[in-house]
Design a protein around this motif. Sequence first.
Motif, mmCIF file in Angstrom:
data_model
loop_
_atom_site.group_PDB
_atom_site.id
_atom_site.type_symbol
_atom_site.label_atom_id
_atom_site.label_comp_id
_atom_site.label_asym_id
_atom_site.label_seq_id
_atom_site.Cartn_x
_atom_site.Cartn_y
_atom_site.Cartn_z
ATOM 1 N N MET A 22 0.834 -1.208 0.000
ATOM 2 C CA MET A 22 0.000 0.000 0.000
ATOM 3 C C MET A 22 0.867 1.256 0.000
ATOM 4 N N GLY A 23 0.635 2.147 -0.997
ATOM 5 C CA GLY A 23 1.385 3.387 -1.074
ATOM 6 C C GLY A 23 1.266 4.232 0.183
ATOM 7 N N TRP A 24 2.391 4.756 0.662
ATOM 8 C CA TRP A 24 2.494 5.592 1.851
ATOM 9 C C TRP A 24 2.267 4.818 3.156
ATOM 10 N N VAL A 25 1.864 3.565 3.083
ATOM 11 C CA VAL A 25 1.560 2.780 4.283
ATOM 12 C C VAL A 25 2.567 1.651 4.482
ATOM 13 N N GLY A 41 5.682 -9.577 4.056
ATOM 14 C CA GLY A 41 5.487 -8.133 3.972
ATOM 15 C C GLY A 41 5.998 -7.618 2.644
ATOM 16 N N ILE A 42 5.283 -6.654 2.064
ATOM 17 C CA ILE A 42 5.664 -6.119 0.756
ATOM 18 C C ILE A 42 5.774 -4.605 0.824
ATOM 19 N N LEU A 43 6.962 -4.089 0.523
ATOM 20 C CA LEU A 43 7.193 -2.646 0.475
ATOM 21 C C LEU A 43 6.492 -2.038 -0.724
ATOM 22 N N ALA A 44 5.891 -0.866 -0.537
ATOM 23 C CA ALA A 44 5.291 -0.115 -1.641
ATOM 24 C C ALA A 44 6.316 0.867 -2.172
ATOM 25 N N SER A 45 6.723 0.716 -3.428
ATOM 26 C CA SER A 45 7.814 1.551 -3.949
ATOM 27 C C SER A 45 7.354 2.666 -4.872
ATOM 28 N N ALA A 46 6.080 2.674 -5.277
ATOM 29 C CA ALA A 46 5.635 3.647 -6.276
ATOM 30 C C ALA A 46 5.783 5.083 -5.800
ATOM 31 N N ASN A 257 -1.593 18.563 -8.313
ATOM 32 C CA ASN A 257 -1.071 17.440 -7.563
ATOM 33 C C ASN A 257 0.135 16.821 -8.251
ATOM 34 N N ALA A 258 0.140 16.817 -9.576
ATOM 35 C CA ALA A 258 1.304 16.323 -10.303
ATOM 36 C C ALA A 258 2.527 17.185 -9.993
ATOM 37 N N THR A 259 2.326 18.487 -9.902
ATOM 38 C CA THR A 259 3.419 19.406 -9.570
ATOM 39 C C THR A 259 3.938 19.131 -8.162
ATOM 40 N N ARG A 260 3.025 18.926 -7.213
ATOM 41 C CA ARG A 260 3.429 18.626 -5.837
ATOM 42 C C ARG A 260 4.177 17.303 -5.757
ATOM 43 N N PHE A 261 3.691 16.278 -6.499
ATOM 44 C CA PHE A 261 4.340 14.976 -6.483
ATOM 45 C C PHE A 261 5.748 15.070 -7.081
ATOM 46 N N GLN A 289 -7.709 10.609 -18.203
ATOM 47 C CA GLN A 289 -7.470 9.685 -17.098
ATOM 48 C C GLN A 289 -6.008 9.704 -16.661
ATOM 49 N N VAL A 290 -5.100 9.860 -17.631
ATOM 50 C CA VAL A 290 -3.681 9.932 -17.291
ATOM 51 C C VAL A 290 -3.406 11.139 -16.405
ATOM 52 N N VAL A 291 -3.972 12.280 -16.777
ATOM 53 C CA VAL A 291 -3.790 13.484 -15.967
ATOM 54 C C VAL A 291 -4.417 13.299 -14.586
ATOM 55 N N MET A 292 -5.608 12.709 -14.553
ATOM 56 C CA MET A 292 -6.293 12.472 -13.281
ATOM 57 C C MET A 292 -5.493 11.561 -12.356
ATOM 58 N N ALA A 293 -4.708 10.641 -12.933
ATOM 59 C CA ALA A 293 -3.942 9.695 -12.128
ATOM 60 C C ALA A 293 -2.963 10.398 -11.199
ATOM 61 N N ALA A 294 -2.607 11.634 -11.499
ATOM 62 C CA ALA A 294 -1.706 12.383 -10.635
ATOM 63 C C ALA A 294 -2.323 12.655 -9.268
ATOM 64 N N ASN A 295 -3.647 12.556 -9.191
ATOM 65 C CA ASN A 295 -4.316 12.790 -7.910
ATOM 66 C C ASN A 295 -3.986 11.725 -6.869
ATOM 67 N N THR A 296 -3.861 10.485 -7.328
ATOM 68 C CA THR A 296 -3.803 9.367 -6.399
ATOM 69 C C THR A 296 -2.722 9.497 -5.329
ATOM 70 N N PRO A 297 -1.430 9.616 -5.695
ATOM 71 C CA PRO A 297 -0.417 9.632 -4.635
ATOM 72 C C PRO A 297 -0.552 10.792 -3.664
#
Length: 355
Positions: A22-25, A41-46, A257-261, A289-297
């Motif tokens: 899980m990202g950030w977790v 246990g699995i590290l989230a690397s994204a 959000n893409a800029t912040r990431f 959808q590609v642009v919207m994906a920047a929201n997730t992280p």
Amino acid sequence: MTLDTALTRLVGVRHPVVQTGMGWVAGPRLVSAVAAAGGLGILASATMTLAELRSAVREVRSRTAEPFGVNLRADATDAPARVQLLIDEGVRVASFALAPSASLIETLKDAGVVVIPSVGAVRHAVKVAAWGADAVIVQGGEGGGHTGSVATTLLLPSVVDAVDIPVVAAGGFYDGRGLVAALAYGAAGVAMGTRFLLTAESTVPQAVKEAYLARDLTGTVVTTRVDGIPHRVLRTDLVDALEHAGRASALLRAVRNATRFRRLTGLSWPTLIRDGVAMRRTRKLTWSQVVMAANTPMLLRAGLVEGHPDTGVLASGQVVGAITDLPTCANLIDGMVKEATEIIAGLPRTDHTAR
């Protein structure tokens, strides 16, 4: 107590229980606690840079000598470099949220790394099995994050019937009863995200954990307004606002959000654009959808790291409504296995002798 399955033998862990990336977790603290308790246990690397991933892998190694894994984004432009990092650092398992290419699978397997992609459809399981994947994690519609609409109880046996590699069940699991059910369907173990997010070793802020615990079985919703594709999250005022936001404001938020990431990870704009092009090709997304994906992280980070559910989103499986406590990873895994073995021992046995 242990349960010997194709998963435990393949990976070298004591118990057939997987903590998802899980990202950030799923950072070093949680992953090492799960590994030390006998699970995978699995590290989230994204959400990590290459240097941060190397540091995280070494931190887990310093905390435990038990096997663990790393979840990778198959469509990231630096995926080959991350694969090489896993090989160099001796990581036992490579997990993928999307189907990795046949060449990535071959490279990892040649180095002795176990490859376990996550899938949400029978055809995807068949594809990665044909490419040489060692096992698959199959997530039903009850799961958190990006998910399909088919329930685990239907998707799991369909995948088990379709492939001849170990299948790990995900989506709706949290106790020994679910583990027994998964084994009965033919799975080699279970994978859990939300259940491990709600443990003592999880670094998610306490107030956010309490927000999860307050939800019932109807406390989640599948929305496409986070990143353009189905995503299961807790119902919050922010999610309601996203659901009713116009397209223009949603795209503007995503660009911000893409800029912040980019600033947070140190990635260059060309790298982000290349990743977006790869994402559009491999996931068959529209440019919107590609642009919207920047929201997730960034929206996940606001909720899961910064502790602001009012400005972030909280990914969750439906199982959140059945969880009421915050055990240590050791107590959780030991309790699950103990409950499962007791259930199995108490099942009625059919007498096949002639009458």
